[in-house]
Write an enzyme that holds these catalytic residues in place. Structure first.
Site, PDB file in Angstrom:
ATOM      1  N   ASN A   1     105.226 -78.778 -45.074  1.00  0.00           N
ATOM      2  CA  ASN A   1     104.024 -79.517 -44.703  1.00  0.00           C
ATOM      3  C   ASN A   1     103.109 -79.691 -45.909  1.00  0.00           C
ATOM      4  O   ASN A   1     102.602 -78.717 -46.449  1.00  0.00           O
ATOM      5  CB  ASN A   1     103.255 -78.759 -43.613  1.00  0.00           C
ATOM      6  CG  ASN A   1     101.990 -79.500 -43.200  1.00  0.00           C
ATOM      7  OD1 ASN A   1     102.067 -80.568 -42.596  1.00  0.00           O
ATOM      8  ND2 ASN A   1     100.829 -78.965 -43.551  1.00  0.00           N
TER       9      ASN A   1
ATOM     10  N   ASP B   1      94.061 -62.816 -37.640  1.00  0.00           N
ATOM     11  CA  ASP B   1      94.717 -61.641 -37.039  1.00  0.00           C
ATOM     12  C   ASP B   1      95.079 -61.895 -35.575  1.00  0.00           C
ATOM     13  O   ASP B   1      96.135 -61.487 -35.111  1.00  0.00           O
ATOM     14  CB  ASP B   1      93.805 -60.411 -37.117  1.00  0.00           C
ATOM     15  CG  ASP B   1      93.599 -59.929 -38.554  1.00  0.00           C
ATOM     16  OD1 ASP B   1      94.128 -60.580 -39.481  1.00  0.00           O
ATOM     17  OD2 ASP B   1      92.903 -58.908 -38.744  1.00  0.00           O
TER      18      ASP B   1
ATOM     19  N   HIS C   1     104.723 -74.060 -43.274  1.00  0.00           N
ATOM     20  CA  HIS C   1     103.349 -74.590 -43.172  1.00  0.00           C
ATOM     21  C   HIS C   1     102.408 -73.536 -43.760  1.00  0.00           C
ATOM     22  O   HIS C   1     101.601 -72.931 -43.059  1.00  0.00           O
ATOM     23  CB  HIS C   1     103.016 -74.911 -41.714  1.00  0.00           C
ATOM     24  CG  HIS C   1     101.834 -75.822 -41.525  1.00  0.00           C
ATOM     25  ND1 HIS C   1     101.855 -76.944 -40.734  1.00  0.00           N
ATOM     26  CD2 HIS C   1     100.573 -75.781 -42.030  1.00  0.00           C
ATOM     27  CE1 HIS C   1     100.675 -77.552 -40.749  1.00  0.00           C
ATOM     28  NE2 HIS C   1      99.865 -76.852 -41.535  1.00  0.00           N
TER      29      HIS C   1
ATOM     30  N   GLN D   1      97.891 -70.552 -37.941  1.00  0.00           N
ATOM     31  CA  GLN D   1      96.665 -71.048 -37.321  1.00  0.00           C
ATOM     32  C   GLN D   1      96.542 -70.655 -35.843  1.00  0.00           C
ATOM     33  O   GLN D   1      95.432 -70.646 -35.307  1.00  0.00           O
ATOM     34  CB  GLN D   1      96.577 -72.563 -37.484  1.00  0.00           C
ATOM     35  CG  GLN D   1      96.486 -72.975 -38.950  1.00  0.00           C
ATOM     36  CD  GLN D   1      96.348 -74.476 -39.145  1.00  0.00           C
ATOM     37  OE1 GLN D   1      97.344 -75.171 -39.248  1.00  0.00           O
ATOM     38  NE2 GLN D   1      95.136 -74.976 -39.194  1.00  0.00           N
TER      39      GLN D   1
ATOM     40  N   TYR E   1      94.084 -88.504 -42.248  1.00  0.00           N
ATOM     41  CA  TYR E   1      92.761 -88.215 -41.682  1.00  0.00           C
ATOM     42  C   TYR E   1      91.704 -89.228 -42.125  1.00  0.00           C
ATOM     43  O   TYR E   1      90.888 -89.653 -41.336  1.00  0.00           O
ATOM     44  CB  TYR E   1      92.319 -86.795 -42.060  1.00  0.00           C
ATOM     45  CG  TYR E   1      93.147 -85.731 -41.358  1.00  0.00           C
ATOM     46  CD1 TYR E   1      92.757 -85.226 -40.135  1.00  0.00           C
ATOM     47  CD2 TYR E   1      94.350 -85.271 -41.907  1.00  0.00           C
ATOM     48  CE1 TYR E   1      93.520 -84.283 -39.459  1.00  0.00           C
ATOM     49  CE2 TYR E   1      95.123 -84.332 -41.244  1.00  0.00           C
ATOM     50  CZ  TYR E   1      94.706 -83.834 -40.021  1.00  0.00           C
ATOM     51  OH  TYR E   1      95.468 -82.913 -39.353  1.00  0.00           O
TER      52      TYR E   1
ATOM     53  N   HIS F   1      91.904 -61.316 -45.432  1.00  0.00           N
ATOM     54  CA  HIS F   1      91.455 -59.919 -45.473  1.00  0.00           C
ATOM     55  C   HIS F   1      90.685 -59.604 -46.760  1.00  0.00           C
ATOM     56  O   HIS F   1      90.302 -58.462 -47.000  1.00  0.00           O
ATOM     57  CB  HIS F   1      92.650 -58.966 -45.316  1.00  0.00           C
ATOM     58  CG  HIS F   1      93.293 -59.052 -43.973  1.00  0.00           C
ATOM     59  ND1 HIS F   1      94.583 -58.672 -43.702  1.00  0.00           N
ATOM     60  CD2 HIS F   1      92.806 -59.521 -42.783  1.00  0.00           C
ATOM     61  CE1 HIS F   1      94.862 -58.891 -42.431  1.00  0.00           C
ATOM     62  NE2 HIS F   1      93.796 -59.406 -41.855  1.00  0.00           N
TER      63      HIS F   1
HETATM   64  C1  BGC Z   1      96.983 -79.368 -42.241  1.00  0.00           C
HETATM   65  C2  BGC Z   1      96.543 -78.599 -41.006  1.00  0.00           C
HETATM   66  C3  BGC Z   1      95.026 -78.586 -40.955  1.00  0.00           C
HETATM   67  C4  BGC Z   1      94.558 -80.020 -40.823  1.00  0.00           C
HETATM   68  C5  BGC Z   1      93.066 -80.193 -40.611  1.00  0.00           C
HETATM   69  C6  BGC Z   1      96.214 -80.636 -42.476  1.00  0.00           C
HETATM   70  O1  BGC Z   1      96.084 -80.851 -43.824  1.00  0.00           O
HETATM   71  O2  BGC Z   1      98.364 -79.592 -42.203  1.00  0.00           O
HETATM   72  O3  BGC Z   1      97.085 -77.317 -41.048  1.00  0.00           O
HETATM   73  O4  BGC Z   1      94.524 -77.760 -39.966  1.00  0.00           O
HETATM   74  O5  BGC Z   1      94.916 -80.706 -41.997  1.00  0.00           O
HETATM   75  O6  BGC Z   1      92.326 -79.850 -41.722  1.00  0.00           O
END
Ligand code: BGC
Length: 504
Positions: free
Chosen positions: A188, A74, A144, A42, A333, A62
């Site tokens: 992850n 990239d 990850h 990322q 989240y 790609h």
């Molecule tokens: C991931 C991250 C991602 C974030 C936001 C997580 O599931 O580990 O790599 O950017 O969520 O979407």
């Protein structure tokens, strides 16, 4: 200093009152460490420098149509080139640690350890040394999502041999960096790897082998993780004295209403979405959760499969996996609400994970966020933390990711509000429910390549200017908010948040 001060200072107060709760000024617990996170693909860019070979994300980005906005990683944030600038930004925040990941194909280009890249080792040695020189603890994710493409060609996480390939790679990292890295995250988010990459087509390698691929990947991810934990525990922990654990996406799933049917749908959704990966490691009994075993077995039988599509573990494997995490790595989240009312066979592909769960969900009438999995429901954070405590005997919980995706803007009041309300919910979980939260990490240090959404969704507390060849970064209001939280350790929703135009 690497940053320059440009003109003016702005103040704002983010009022965090909402329908249900007025947030009080409160103190963070003494032991809770604070940090920021990123991941190799990322942010690094430099996708083909030195002897690095492509990962599955290089391949997907790609591929025409692979990424929503047509972008690639990239260059991403050019962290490979400018890692020292990242460290200046982290220093500016004053946090305790930086959680980043190591790119498997940058260290072992083809994935196997017959060839170890000197350039790859040098890059991460420099990054770790520079962090330590600045008093920032490196917390390293071993995997990850950027699997070497060559290993994917051999089946990737669907091939049982991957547990050996992964542990060979992990061993190189322990040998090389373990003198300085004291917190390791093996993998992850197994759900995102297996379900979104193998069972569906949201993420690389986009296999869409629904109802089969996600379960195969889950089994092999758990075995790979456990092998790495045992290796570290036996051969490295005695002299390196670190900790090692897995990180599991622990968004909350609950019933749409308080009816017994909905409550059951919610708790089974939690088994499918979180327990499938957590139960084998953290529960007393080990193995996959009962409800997942039963449902997948029943549906498989109806569908004419000879055996359940959910692979089994041997008794030895159950014991081997159980207890293999020194902490519960917790990413969170949002929350979804589940019901079986209105579910009909055929709504989802058959067979599939969703069809096995046989429920539908929504975010109720919570305000939609730019990216749906960031819908702001802070009470779910508290409930998810309590769920971990209640189900897994109160382990130390390292919150490894929490953050808010937007479409951009430097004065990100929405992100500050989200982070404030989620931190308030974490403090409820700690103070009222007795959850043992030892670490809190904001996702993300800066805007970066947001997987299938490319560069269009922004998670950074620093803005990344992709139009500029140096990928200049500017702290958002949320960066100043976090910096203040780190300095004072007081969550104060009524405090004026300073905002200055700075550039790194
Ligand atoms: C991931 C991250 C991602 C974030 C936001 C997580 O599931 O580990 O790599 O950017 O969520 O979407």
């Amino acid at each position: 200093m690497l940053f320059s001060l440009v003109v003016y200072v702005l103040f704002s107060v983010v009022m965090c009152q909402n329908d249900n709760k007025t947030i009080l000024t409160r103190k963070l617990p003494d032991g809770m460490k604070l940090g920021v996170a990123s991941a190799a693909y990322q942010v690094e860019g430099a996708w083909n420098v030195a002897d690095k070979l492509p990962s599955i994300w290089d391949t997907l980005s790609h591929t025409p149509g692979g990424i929503k906005d047509g972008s690639t990683g990239d260059d991403a944030c050019k962290s490979y080139e400018y890692y020292k600038r990242d460290i200046q930004m982290i220093k500016f925040l004053g946090v305790d640690f930086y959680r980043f990941s190591i790119s498997w194909p940058r260290i072992l280009p083809s994935g196997f350890r017959n060839k170890i890249s000197d350039d790859g080792l040098k890059y991460y040695n420099n990054l770790i040394d520079e962090l330590l020189a600045n008093n920032i603890e490196p917390i390293v994710t071993i995997y990850h999502w950027d699997l070497p493409q060559y290993l994917q060609d051999l089946g990737g996480w669907a091939n049982p041999m991957i547990a050996d390939w992964y542990v060979d790679y992990a061993q190189v990292l322990f040998e090389t960096f373990g003198d300085r890295v004291k917190t390791w995250i093996t993998i992850n988010e197994p759900k995102q790897i297996g379900l979104f990459g193998y069972g569906m087509s949201y993420l690389a390698p986009r296999l869409n082998a629904h109802g089969i691929g996600e379960y195969l990947a889950a089994k092999h991810i758990l075995l790979a993780h456990a092998k790495a934990w045992h290796l570290y525990d036996k051969q490295f922990r005695p002299h390196q004295k670190g900790t090692i654990g897995i990180t599991i996406a622990t968004d909350f799933r609950t019933g749409m209403t308080d009816s017994p049917e909905d409550i059951l749908a919610g708790s089974e959704a939690m088994d499918f979405e979180v327990g499938l990966y957590a139960h084998p490691i953290f529960s007393k009994t080990g193995d996959f959760p009962e409800s997942v075993k039963r449902r997948v077995a029943e549906r498989s039988k109806e569908q004419g499969f000879k055996k359940s599509r959910l692979p089994t573990f041997t008794k030895e494997e159950i014991v081997f996996i159980k207890g293999t995490s020194d902490f519960y790595g917790f990413n969170h989240y949002s929350t979804r609400f589940y019901t079986r009312n209105g579910f009909k066979s055929g709504m989802y592909p058959i067979p599939s994970y969703e069809d096995d769960l046989a429920a539908i969900y929504s975010y109720k009438d919570y305000k939609p966020a730019a990216i749906v999995h960031c819908t702001e429901i802070p009470e779910g954070m508290r409930l998810a933390l309590k769920w971990v405590k209640d189900n897994y005997d109160n382990p130390p919980v390292n919150i490894i990711e929490n953050g808010f995706g937007t479409l951009g803007g430097q004065q990100d009041y929405d992100r500050v509000k989200y982070l404030t309300r989620y931190m308030d919910a974490i403090l409820d979980a700690v103070e009222i429910d007795g959850v043992n939260v030892t670490m809190y990490t904001v996702w993300s240090l800066m805007d970066n390549f947001e997987w299938a959404n490319g560069l269009s969704i922004k998670f950074g507390i620093f803005e990344t200017d992709y139009g500029n060849s140096n990928k200049t970064r500017r702290p958002r209001m949320s960066a100043f908010w976090f910096r203040n939280l780190v300095a004072t350790r007081i969550l104060d929703p009524y405090r004026e948040t300073e905002f200055q135009k700075l550039e790194f």
